[in-house]
Design a protein around this motif. Sequence first.
Motif, PDB file in Angstrom:
ATOM      1  N   TYR A 425       0.831  -1.196   0.000  1.00  0.00           N
ATOM      2  CA  TYR A 425       0.000   0.000   0.000  1.00  0.00           C
ATOM      3  C   TYR A 425       0.873   1.256   0.000  1.00  0.00           C
ATOM      4  O   TYR A 425       1.925   1.309   0.638  1.00  0.00           O
ATOM      5  CB  TYR A 425      -0.898   0.029   1.232  1.00  0.00           C
ATOM      6  CG  TYR A 425      -1.987  -1.019   1.226  1.00  0.00           C
ATOM      7  CD1 TYR A 425      -3.246  -0.734   0.700  1.00  0.00           C
ATOM      8  CD2 TYR A 425      -1.756  -2.282   1.745  1.00  0.00           C
ATOM      9  CE1 TYR A 425      -4.253  -1.683   0.697  1.00  0.00           C
ATOM     10  CE2 TYR A 425      -2.757  -3.252   1.747  1.00  0.00           C
ATOM     11  CZ  TYR A 425      -3.998  -2.939   1.222  1.00  0.00           C
ATOM     12  OH  TYR A 425      -4.990  -3.885   1.213  1.00  0.00           O
ATOM     13  N   TYR A 426       0.400   2.275  -0.741  1.00  0.00           N
ATOM     14  CA  TYR A 426       1.044   3.582  -0.767  1.00  0.00           C
ATOM     15  C   TYR A 426      -0.009   4.635  -0.480  1.00  0.00           C
ATOM     16  O   TYR A 426      -1.156   4.527  -0.917  1.00  0.00           O
ATOM     17  CB  TYR A 426       1.684   3.864  -2.128  1.00  0.00           C
ATOM     18  CG  TYR A 426       2.846   2.970  -2.475  1.00  0.00           C
ATOM     19  CD1 TYR A 426       4.153   3.352  -2.193  1.00  0.00           C
ATOM     20  CD2 TYR A 426       2.629   1.734  -3.080  1.00  0.00           C
ATOM     21  CE1 TYR A 426       5.223   2.527  -2.519  1.00  0.00           C
ATOM     22  CE2 TYR A 426       3.688   0.903  -3.398  1.00  0.00           C
ATOM     23  CZ  TYR A 426       4.984   1.299  -3.124  1.00  0.00           C
ATOM     24  OH  TYR A 426       6.025   0.473  -3.435  1.00  0.00           O
ATOM     25  N   LEU A 427       0.376   5.666   0.256  1.00  0.00           N
ATOM     26  CA  LEU A 427      -0.526   6.776   0.519  1.00  0.00           C
ATOM     27  C   LEU A 427       0.216   8.067   0.190  1.00  0.00           C
ATOM     28  O   LEU A 427       1.213   8.397   0.831  1.00  0.00           O
ATOM     29  CB  LEU A 427      -0.968   6.782   1.991  1.00  0.00           C
ATOM     30  CG  LEU A 427      -2.115   7.738   2.331  1.00  0.00           C
ATOM     31  CD1 LEU A 427      -3.410   7.277   1.659  1.00  0.00           C
ATOM     32  CD2 LEU A 427      -2.317   7.832   3.831  1.00  0.00           C
ATOM     33  N   PHE A 428      -0.273   8.762  -0.837  1.00  0.00           N
ATOM     34  CA  PHE A 428       0.376   9.974  -1.305  1.00  0.00           C
ATOM     35  C   PHE A 428      -0.551  11.174  -1.142  1.00  0.00           C
ATOM     36  O   PHE A 428      -1.777  11.055  -1.216  1.00  0.00           O
ATOM     37  CB  PHE A 428       0.759   9.857  -2.784  1.00  0.00           C
ATOM     38  CG  PHE A 428       1.772   8.781  -3.072  1.00  0.00           C
ATOM     39  CD1 PHE A 428       2.696   8.396  -2.119  1.00  0.00           C
ATOM     40  CD2 PHE A 428       1.806   8.167  -4.321  1.00  0.00           C
ATOM     41  CE1 PHE A 428       3.636   7.408  -2.384  1.00  0.00           C
ATOM     42  CE2 PHE A 428       2.746   7.192  -4.602  1.00  0.00           C
ATOM     43  CZ  PHE A 428       3.658   6.810  -3.630  1.00  0.00           C
ATOM     44  N   GLY A 429       0.060  12.328  -0.934  1.00  0.00           N
ATOM     45  CA  GLY A 429      -0.705  13.563  -0.875  1.00  0.00           C
ATOM     46  C   GLY A 429       0.223  14.750  -0.967  1.00  0.00           C
ATOM     47  O   GLY A 429       1.385  14.668  -0.561  1.00  0.00           O
ATOM     48  N   SER A 430      -0.276  15.855  -1.507  1.00  0.00           N
ATOM     49  CA  SER A 430       0.529  17.080  -1.598  1.00  0.00           C
ATOM     50  C   SER A 430       0.059  18.053  -0.518  1.00  0.00           C
ATOM     51  O   SER A 430      -0.783  17.715   0.310  1.00  0.00           O
ATOM     52  CB  SER A 430       0.381  17.698  -2.986  1.00  0.00           C
ATOM     53  OG  SER A 430      -0.925  18.221  -3.151  1.00  0.00           O
ATOM     54  N   ARG A 431       0.571  19.251  -0.566  1.00  0.00           N
ATOM     55  CA  ARG A 431       0.132  20.286   0.376  1.00  0.00           C
ATOM     56  C   ARG A 431      -0.957  21.168  -0.240  1.00  0.00           C
ATOM     57  O   ARG A 431      -1.324  22.192   0.322  1.00  0.00           O
ATOM     58  CB  ARG A 431       1.329  21.134   0.826  1.00  0.00           C
ATOM     59  CG  ARG A 431       2.413  20.308   1.552  1.00  0.00           C
ATOM     60  CD  ARG A 431       3.395  21.228   2.249  1.00  0.00           C
ATOM     61  NE  ARG A 431       4.566  20.515   2.742  1.00  0.00           N
ATOM     62  CZ  ARG A 431       4.651  19.894   3.915  1.00  0.00           C
ATOM     63  NH1 ARG A 431       3.602  19.865   4.706  1.00  0.00           N
ATOM     64  NH2 ARG A 431       5.767  19.279   4.287  1.00  0.00           N
ATOM     65  N   ASP A 432      -1.460  20.727  -1.396  1.00  0.00           N
ATOM     66  CA  ASP A 432      -2.527  21.452  -2.096  1.00  0.00           C
ATOM     67  C   ASP A 432      -3.661  20.469  -2.394  1.00  0.00           C
ATOM     68  O   ASP A 432      -3.495  19.545  -3.199  1.00  0.00           O
ATOM     69  CB  ASP A 432      -1.973  22.055  -3.392  1.00  0.00           C
ATOM     70  CG  ASP A 432      -2.984  22.918  -4.122  1.00  0.00           C
ATOM     71  OD1 ASP A 432      -4.193  22.595  -4.088  1.00  0.00           O
ATOM     72  OD2 ASP A 432      -2.573  23.907  -4.749  1.00  0.00           O
ATOM     73  N   SER A 433      -4.800  20.644  -1.755  1.00  0.00           N
ATOM     74  CA  SER A 433      -5.922  19.706  -1.898  1.00  0.00           C
ATOM     75  C   SER A 433      -6.382  19.574  -3.343  1.00  0.00           C
ATOM     76  O   SER A 433      -6.593  18.456  -3.847  1.00  0.00           O
ATOM     77  CB  SER A 433      -7.095  20.161  -1.020  1.00  0.00           C
ATOM     78  OG  SER A 433      -6.721  20.194   0.334  1.00  0.00           O
TER      79      SER A 433
END
Length: 450
Positions: A425-433
Motif C-alpha cells: 500500500y502507498y498513501l500519497f498527498g501534496s500540500r494542495d488539496s
Amino acid sequence: MITNIIMWSVFLIINIISYYQFKNEMKFKKNIAMGVTFPKDVQGSEEIKTILSKYGKLCKNITAVLLVLSIAGMFITDFSLSMIMWGIMFLLSISVINVVYGFCNIELKKLKEEKGWKITSGKTVEVDIKAFIEFKKPSVIYFLIPLIISVICLFLDKDMWIVHFTSIISEILMYLGAVYLYRRKSESFDENTELSKKLTQIRLNAWNKIWLMSAYTIALMSIEFLFLKNNPIILTILTVIIAVIMAVFAVGTEFYVRKLQEKLTENSENTWYKDEDDYWLFGTFYYNPNDSHLLANNRTGVNTTVNLAKPMGKVLIIVFAILIIFCPILVGSLALENKADIKLQISGEEISCNVISSKYKVEIADIEETELLEKLPKGLYRVAGSGMPDLYSGRFSAKDMNNLKLIVDPNTAPYILIKTKENIYYLFGSRDSEYTEQVYEQLHKAMTNE
C-alpha cells in the motif's frame, strides 16, 4: 502543540539538571571542588568561597535565562521554527555552562598556585587494590531477561521489527557498556584503604545499576510498541513517562554517589591525599601521557571519560564533539523537511511522490486499485520514518494495511491510497488539496486508459 511542549519541557529539565550538577561540583568531595584539589585545612578559606560564589551566581543567572527561553519556546506556533530554535539553544546551553565551569576551574587553579597549596613533591602510596576488593563483572543473567523480552516482542510483532531489533542491539550494548566502559581502578582518596574500598564499591554498584536499569527500560518500550502501536497518543505519553523515570533514576544515582563521596571524605584527617589536577584540563578533560589506559573514571560521580593522551582518545572526543554539533544541524534539517514541498506527479507510466529524504514511485501497470481518502486510515502508526506535525513519511502501518509507505501532509486532505498487485500500500498527498485531486483524476484515467 503537544509535541512542541514536550520538546521544550525536555530542554527545561536538562537545564535544571545542569544547574544542580554545577552546584554539586562546588561542594568538596574527595578534596575536590570544580575539578580542583585543595588541602583539607584551606577548603573553607574566603578566597575559595568568593570564587565559588561568583561563578555559582553566574551559572544561576544563565540558567534563569535559559528557563525563561524554554517556557517561551513552548508558545512558538510554527513547529519548524521551534525545532530550529531548540537545536540552537541545546548547543548553546551545553557550551555556556561548560565554559563557565572551565573559567572557574582556571581561577581556582591559579589561586592554588599563588597560595602554594599545590603538591610539588611528597609521599607516594602504592595500594594493592586486589587485596581488598574484587571487581566482579555484572551477571549476564540480569541482562538476559530484558533481552529475551525484546526477542519475544520481535517474534510476536514483525510489523515493528525495526523497533524490537533496535531494542535487542541496544540491550546487548548495555551489557557491553557495563563491562567494558568502566575502568577497574580503586577510588583511592588517601591512605585509608578501607575508605577506598567503600568508595570503589559504591561507584561500581551504581555503575552497574544504571546500565541494568537502561536495559529494562528499553525492554519496557518494546512491550509498549507490541500492545499500544495502534494508540499513538497513549504510546507517546507512556514512552515519555518511562523515559522520565529512567532519567530520574540515572540522575538520582549520580547525585546519590556524589553525596556519599562528600559525606565519607569530609572528615578525613590524613595528611596525604591524592592530587591529579595537572592531568585534568579545565577540570573536565583527562590528559595523562603516563597512563597507558584509554578509559579513566571521573574523579567524582559515576561517569567515565577517555585519556586524550592516547590517539584513540583524541579520535573519540572529536567524534563526540561532531555528534554534539550535528544534533542541532539534524534538528534544523528535520524542521526544514517538515515544511518542504511535497512533489506529487504522474510522469510517463508511473506515479511518484517525494520530499527531501523520502521518495516513492509506483508503476501504473502494477497498481491493482486506488481510492481517494478524505481522512487518514484508522489505526495509523509509524514503523520507521518521520511523524512530524506537518509531514508523515516513511513506513507506516494501519488497520488492514500492514505494509504502508506514505508521504503526506496530515493536515491537508485528500490522500491517494494505492494498492499494488504485490499487496503493498502507498498513501500519497501534496500540500494542495485541489492539486492532489487533479493527480488522482490523472491516475484514474491512466489506469482505465481513458
